[in-house]
Design a protein around this motif. Structure first.
Motif, mmCIF file in Angstrom:
data_model
loop_
_atom_site.group_PDB
_atom_site.id
_atom_site.type_symbol
_atom_site.label_atom_id
_atom_site.label_comp_id
_atom_site.label_asym_id
_atom_site.label_seq_id
_atom_site.Cartn_x
_atom_site.Cartn_y
_atom_site.Cartn_z
ATOM 1 N N LEU A 47 0.827 -1.207 0.000
ATOM 2 C CA LEU A 47 0.000 0.000 0.000
ATOM 3 C C LEU A 47 0.862 1.258 0.000
ATOM 4 C CD1 LEU A 47 -2.835 -1.024 2.463
ATOM 5 C CD2 LEU A 47 -3.089 -0.466 0.036
ATOM 6 N N PHE A 48 1.908 1.270 0.811
ATOM 7 C CA PHE A 48 2.802 2.421 0.860
ATOM 8 C C PHE A 48 3.414 2.672 -0.512
ATOM 9 C CE2 PHE A 48 6.877 4.491 1.344
ATOM 10 C CZ PHE A 48 6.556 5.577 2.143
ATOM 11 N N ALA A 49 3.926 1.604 -1.141
ATOM 12 C CA ALA A 49 4.549 1.746 -2.455
ATOM 13 C C ALA A 49 3.537 2.231 -3.493
ATOM 14 C CB ALA A 49 5.164 0.416 -2.895
ATOM 15 N N ALA A 50 2.319 1.712 -3.423
ATOM 16 C CA ALA A 50 1.288 2.111 -4.371
ATOM 17 C C ALA A 50 0.920 3.582 -4.197
ATOM 18 C CB ALA A 50 0.046 1.232 -4.193
ATOM 19 N N PHE A 51 0.701 4.013 -2.967
ATOM 20 C CA PHE A 51 0.349 5.414 -2.742
ATOM 21 C C PHE A 51 1.501 6.338 -3.087
ATOM 22 C CE2 PHE A 51 -3.269 3.806 -0.236
ATOM 23 C CZ PHE A 51 -4.261 4.547 -0.860
ATOM 24 N N GLN A 52 2.718 5.908 -2.827
ATOM 25 C CA GLN A 52 3.883 6.718 -3.178
ATOM 26 C C GLN A 52 3.914 6.948 -4.695
ATOM 27 O OE1 GLN A 52 7.665 4.825 -2.283
ATOM 28 N NE2 GLN A 52 8.421 6.749 -1.475
ATOM 29 N N GLU A 53 3.655 5.900 -5.455
ATOM 30 C CA GLU A 53 3.634 6.013 -6.919
ATOM 31 C C GLU A 53 2.487 6.900 -7.392
ATOM 32 O OE1 GLU A 53 4.754 5.578 -10.831
ATOM 33 O OE2 GLU A 53 5.876 4.978 -9.047
ATOM 34 N N LEU A 54 1.305 6.732 -6.808
ATOM 35 C CA LEU A 54 0.163 7.558 -7.195
ATOM 36 C C LEU A 54 0.406 9.031 -6.890
ATOM 37 C CD1 LEU A 54 -2.776 5.245 -6.077
ATOM 38 C CD2 LEU A 54 -2.137 5.835 -8.427
ATOM 39 N N VAL A 55 0.975 9.334 -5.733
ATOM 40 C CA VAL A 55 1.277 10.723 -5.381
ATOM 41 C C VAL A 55 2.300 11.297 -6.347
ATOM 42 C CG1 VAL A 55 2.361 12.212 -3.641
ATOM 43 C CG2 VAL A 55 0.595 10.581 -2.963
ATOM 44 N N GLN A 56 3.309 10.513 -6.683
ATOM 45 C CA GLN A 56 4.325 10.992 -7.610
ATOM 46 C C GLN A 56 3.724 11.258 -8.991
ATOM 47 O OE1 GLN A 56 7.769 8.460 -7.866
ATOM 48 N NE2 GLN A 56 8.582 9.518 -9.634
ATOM 49 N N THR A 57 2.789 10.421 -9.408
ATOM 50 C CA THR A 57 2.197 10.540 -10.736
ATOM 51 C C THR A 57 1.105 11.600 -10.804
ATOM 52 O OG1 THR A 57 2.678 8.223 -11.170
ATOM 53 C CG2 THR A 57 1.038 9.264 -12.584
ATOM 54 N N TYR A 58 0.200 11.618 -9.822
ATOM 55 C CA TYR A 58 -0.997 12.454 -9.895
ATOM 56 C C TYR A 58 -1.051 13.581 -8.878
ATOM 57 C CZ TYR A 58 -2.422 8.552 -12.765
ATOM 58 O OH TYR A 58 -2.464 7.582 -13.728
ATOM 59 N N GLY A 59 -0.171 13.552 -7.894
ATOM 60 C CA GLY A 59 -0.183 14.577 -6.861
ATOM 61 C C GLY A 59 -0.954 14.138 -5.626
ATOM 62 N N GLU A 60 -0.738 14.861 -4.551
ATOM 63 C CA GLU A 60 -1.335 14.491 -3.264
ATOM 64 C C GLU A 60 -2.847 14.636 -3.257
ATOM 65 O OE1 GLU A 60 0.965 17.017 -0.755
ATOM 66 O OE2 GLU A 60 2.580 15.543 -0.556
ATOM 67 N N GLU A 61 -3.364 15.738 -3.782
ATOM 68 C CA GLU A 61 -4.810 15.977 -3.722
ATOM 69 C C GLU A 61 -5.585 14.957 -4.548
ATOM 70 O OE1 GLU A 61 -8.292 17.237 -2.407
ATOM 71 O OE2 GLU A 61 -6.353 17.877 -1.621
ATOM 72 N N ALA A 62 -5.142 14.683 -5.770
ATOM 73 C CA ALA A 62 -5.831 13.707 -6.620
ATOM 74 C C ALA A 62 -5.783 12.319 -5.989
ATOM 75 C CB ALA A 62 -5.211 13.680 -8.009
ATOM 76 N N THR A 63 -4.654 11.972 -5.397
ATOM 77 C CA THR A 63 -4.527 10.669 -4.744
ATOM 78 C C THR A 63 -5.431 10.585 -3.519
ATOM 79 O OG1 THR A 63 -2.265 10.446 -5.555
ATOM 80 C CG2 THR A 63 -2.901 9.035 -3.705
ATOM 81 N N ALA A 64 -5.513 11.660 -2.759
ATOM 82 C CA ALA A 64 -6.397 11.684 -1.587
ATOM 83 C C ALA A 64 -7.855 11.527 -2.017
ATOM 84 C CB ALA A 64 -6.202 12.976 -0.795
#
Length: 87
Positions: A47-64
């Protein structure tokens, strides 16, 4: 980067890529468990790795915003593995 999650692939190819990616992640998860790493630890790391990748790709707000839908999907059974009927 706060872009949405567009798909550059046609729907069928996108689904095939997602199935392949899940296969790779599942294999890595199984290998870790075979090496004695607790399943809960593997899940949290994944989960950590997945969220890290999503934040890097789409940004914190979009991932949240994306993560806000998890409670309903979890409760709705989207992540529940059900036994397949044998034929």
């Amino acid at each position: 980067m706060t872009q949405s999650a567009p798909s550059a692939l046609p729907h069928e190819e996108d689904q095939d890529a997602k199935r392949a990616a899940l296969g790779y992640v599942s294999e890595a998860f199984a290998e870790g468990c075979l090496d004695g790493i607790d399943g809960d630890c593997m899940a949290q790391a994944a989960l950590f790795a997945a969220f890290q990748e999503l934040v890097q790709t789409y940004g914190e707000e979009a991932t949240a915003r994306y993560a806000e839908g998890f409670p309903d999907r979890i409760r709705g059974g989207s992540y529940t593995v059900r036994p397949q009927a044998q034929h």
